[in-house]
Design an enzyme around this catalytic site. Sequence first.
Site, PDB file in Angstrom:
ATOM      1  N   HIS A   1       0.854  -1.196   0.000  1.00 42.62           N
ATOM      2  CA  HIS A   1       0.000   0.000   0.000  1.00 42.62           C
ATOM      3  C   HIS A   1       0.884   1.238   0.000  1.00 42.62           C
ATOM      4  O   HIS A   1       1.915   1.278   0.655  1.00 42.62           O
ATOM      5  CB  HIS A   1      -0.901   0.001   1.231  1.00 42.62           C
ATOM      6  CG  HIS A   1      -2.114   0.849   1.058  1.00 42.62           C
ATOM      7  ND1 HIS A   1      -3.272   0.383   0.468  1.00 42.62           N
ATOM      8  CD2 HIS A   1      -2.366   2.134   1.367  1.00 42.62           C
ATOM      9  CE1 HIS A   1      -4.174   1.346   0.439  1.00 42.62           C
ATOM     10  NE2 HIS A   1      -3.646   2.424   0.980  1.00 42.62           N
TER      11      HIS A   1
ATOM     12  N   ASP B   1     -13.853   2.814   6.879  1.00 39.19           N
ATOM     13  CA  ASP B   1     -12.868   3.498   6.021  1.00 39.19           C
ATOM     14  C   ASP B   1     -13.522   3.953   4.720  1.00 39.19           C
ATOM     15  O   ASP B   1     -13.210   5.025   4.213  1.00 39.19           O
ATOM     16  CB  ASP B   1     -11.658   2.601   5.734  1.00 39.19           C
ATOM     17  CG  ASP B   1     -10.609   3.353   4.918  1.00 39.19           C
ATOM     18  OD1 ASP B   1     -10.214   4.452   5.355  1.00 39.19           O
ATOM     19  OD2 ASP B   1     -10.227   2.881   3.837  1.00 39.19           O
TER      20      ASP B   1
ATOM     21  N   ARG C   1     -13.145  12.525   4.128  1.00 38.73           N
ATOM     22  CA  ARG C   1     -11.854  13.238   4.245  1.00 38.73           C
ATOM     23  C   ARG C   1     -11.479  13.879   2.924  1.00 38.73           C
ATOM     24  O   ARG C   1     -10.968  14.989   2.870  1.00 38.73           O
ATOM     25  CB  ARG C   1     -10.744  12.260   4.659  1.00 38.73           C
ATOM     26  CG  ARG C   1     -10.792  11.879   6.118  1.00 38.73           C
ATOM     27  CD  ARG C   1      -9.869  10.699   6.379  1.00 38.73           C
ATOM     28  NE  ARG C   1      -8.476  10.987   6.133  1.00 38.73           N
ATOM     29  CZ  ARG C   1      -7.598  10.086   5.667  1.00 38.73           C
ATOM     30  NH1 ARG C   1      -7.959   8.851   5.387  1.00 38.73           N
ATOM     31  NH2 ARG C   1      -6.345  10.426   5.472  1.00 38.73           N
TER      32      ARG C   1
ATOM     33  N   SER D   1      -6.647   4.608   8.330  1.00 36.83           N
ATOM     34  CA  SER D   1      -7.282   4.303   7.053  1.00 36.83           C
ATOM     35  C   SER D   1      -6.579   3.118   6.375  1.00 36.83           C
ATOM     36  O   SER D   1      -7.214   2.145   5.957  1.00 36.83           O
ATOM     37  CB  SER D   1      -7.227   5.554   6.159  1.00 36.83           C
ATOM     38  OG  SER D   1      -7.503   5.224   4.832  1.00 36.83           O
TER      39      SER D   1
ATOM     40  N   LYS E   1      -8.050  -1.165   6.506  1.00 33.12           N
ATOM     41  CA  LYS E   1      -8.335  -1.938   5.271  1.00 33.12           C
ATOM     42  C   LYS E   1      -7.535  -3.224   5.255  1.00 33.12           C
ATOM     43  O   LYS E   1      -8.021  -4.275   4.868  1.00 33.12           O
ATOM     44  CB  LYS E   1      -7.901  -1.137   4.028  1.00 33.12           C
ATOM     45  CG  LYS E   1      -8.859  -0.092   3.582  1.00 33.12           C
ATOM     46  CD  LYS E   1      -8.491   0.437   2.208  1.00 33.12           C
ATOM     47  CE  LYS E   1      -7.389   1.450   2.183  1.00 33.12           C
ATOM     48  NZ  LYS E   1      -7.677   2.739   2.753  1.00 33.12           N
TER      49      LYS E   1
HETATM   50  N1  URA Z   1      -4.124   5.604   1.455  1.00 28.13           N
HETATM   51  C1  URA Z   1      -5.183   5.264   2.248  1.00 28.13           C
HETATM   52  O1  URA Z   1      -5.722   4.174   2.113  1.00 28.13           O
HETATM   53  N2  URA Z   1      -5.612   6.142   3.149  1.00 28.13           N
HETATM   54  C2  URA Z   1      -5.044   7.351   3.342  1.00 28.13           C
HETATM   55  O2  URA Z   1      -5.477   8.085   4.207  1.00 28.13           O
HETATM   56  C3  URA Z   1      -3.954   7.712   2.519  1.00 28.13           C
HETATM   57  C4  URA Z   1      -3.516   6.812   1.572  1.00 28.13           C
END
Ligand code: URA
Length: 429
Positions: free
Chosen positions: A83, A162, A169, A184, A188
């Site tokens: 990620h 999320d 956001r 966040s 996930k």
């Molecule tokens: N990626 C995410 O999943 N969340 C964030 O807040 C920033 C990048």
Amino acid sequence: MMKALEIITKKRDGWKLSAAEINFLVAGYTTGLIPDYQMASFLMAVYFQGLDFQETVSLTAAMARSGNVLPLKDLKRMVIDKHSTGGVGDGISLALAPLVAAAGLPVLMMSGRGLGHTGGTLDKLESIPGFRTDLSSTRALNQVKKIGLAMIGQTTEFAPADKKIYALRDATGTVENISLICASILSKKIAAGIDGLVLDVKCGNGAFIPSFAAAKKLARTLIIIGKKNGLKIKALITDMNQPLGKAIGNSLEIAQALEVLRGNGPADFEELTLRLGAEMMVLGKKTNNISAAKQRLQTLIHNGQALSKFYQLVKAQGGDLARIPVAKHKVEINSPWKGYLFSMNTKEIGLVATLLGAGRQRKEDSIDHSAGIILHKKLGDPLRLGEPLATLYYHQAIPIDELKKRFIKAVKSKAIKPKNRPLIYKVLA
Ligand code: URA
């Protein structure tokens, strides 16, 4: 009975929240009992007052618990994900996930949509007509069993908190906060039920957290909270002082990912894809050697297996690459200078792409999947007067001359070549 308003004002005034208070807000917002305006106000209070480490742990746990956890353990194989904390032109996941899956490491990637000035993997995948990112747990799991790869988003089943908070956001200027980013991302990943995670923590003028010191703090927070939740985790702090690769925008980045999988990708994009992929292979115990892993991944690009894994993914999730949208209009921006491309305001370039239609201004906006930018020059490239710097792609009626000017203002040239920047600044485990 706890009241949302009391919790919001407590944070607004700089007090520490308990796990029960954070849970109450997250659960209430997820089920719809707490409205958007109260959650938006809470997020802004967090943006200004911050959350401490314990509060960040509680927020991550509350968001991760807002839905189910995918039973990936049933696969009895190690599943690793990657990620990014968010960048411009950062479509690495599009090429990386099929590449690593082609190497025999199962990948279940749970990604997000465009956020702020950055694009999101889900929007990019959905630029392929028919491509579904809202798979049920059974379907996602069966797909990982069958082809070793699934790319999905948060749903009402997985990480629903999320899904809702992320979109809020994006539209309320509350993205750039270490605790919110951490909760966040990790919520996930915990909900996806994966075993390990490689993080690409961006730093530079196109990152949400631009300074190196703050990016390091974000990386450390992610690592510690990830480990507390049983994840094997590694973080690379990488450069975001220019867009990655050459394409910015959803279908343009899909086209670029295909080129990367054919072995014709931009050098920085390919370098980072191979390194992150190699880190995933080591974390997933496919090898213990980064350079051997990179070589294996390069072979899978050259023998076409990575590309055919991408085709398998698209087919499995219902996409049709033959119908990928192409922008109706394009306009070239030519260099008004000669010299070298010295710096880019990467966030501004991301915003230009958003305004071309590639991103959202409001939660409910739809995006133009074909809009975006192709860069013809990267930092340090020589520039000749009148030479193409970039091409802007768009579909709808937009103030294109204004956006051209904004692009030009975001780029600086000098007579001297800038020093080469490393792409990878630091690796933390
Ligand atoms: N990626 C995410 O999943 N969340 C964030 O807040 C920033 C990048």
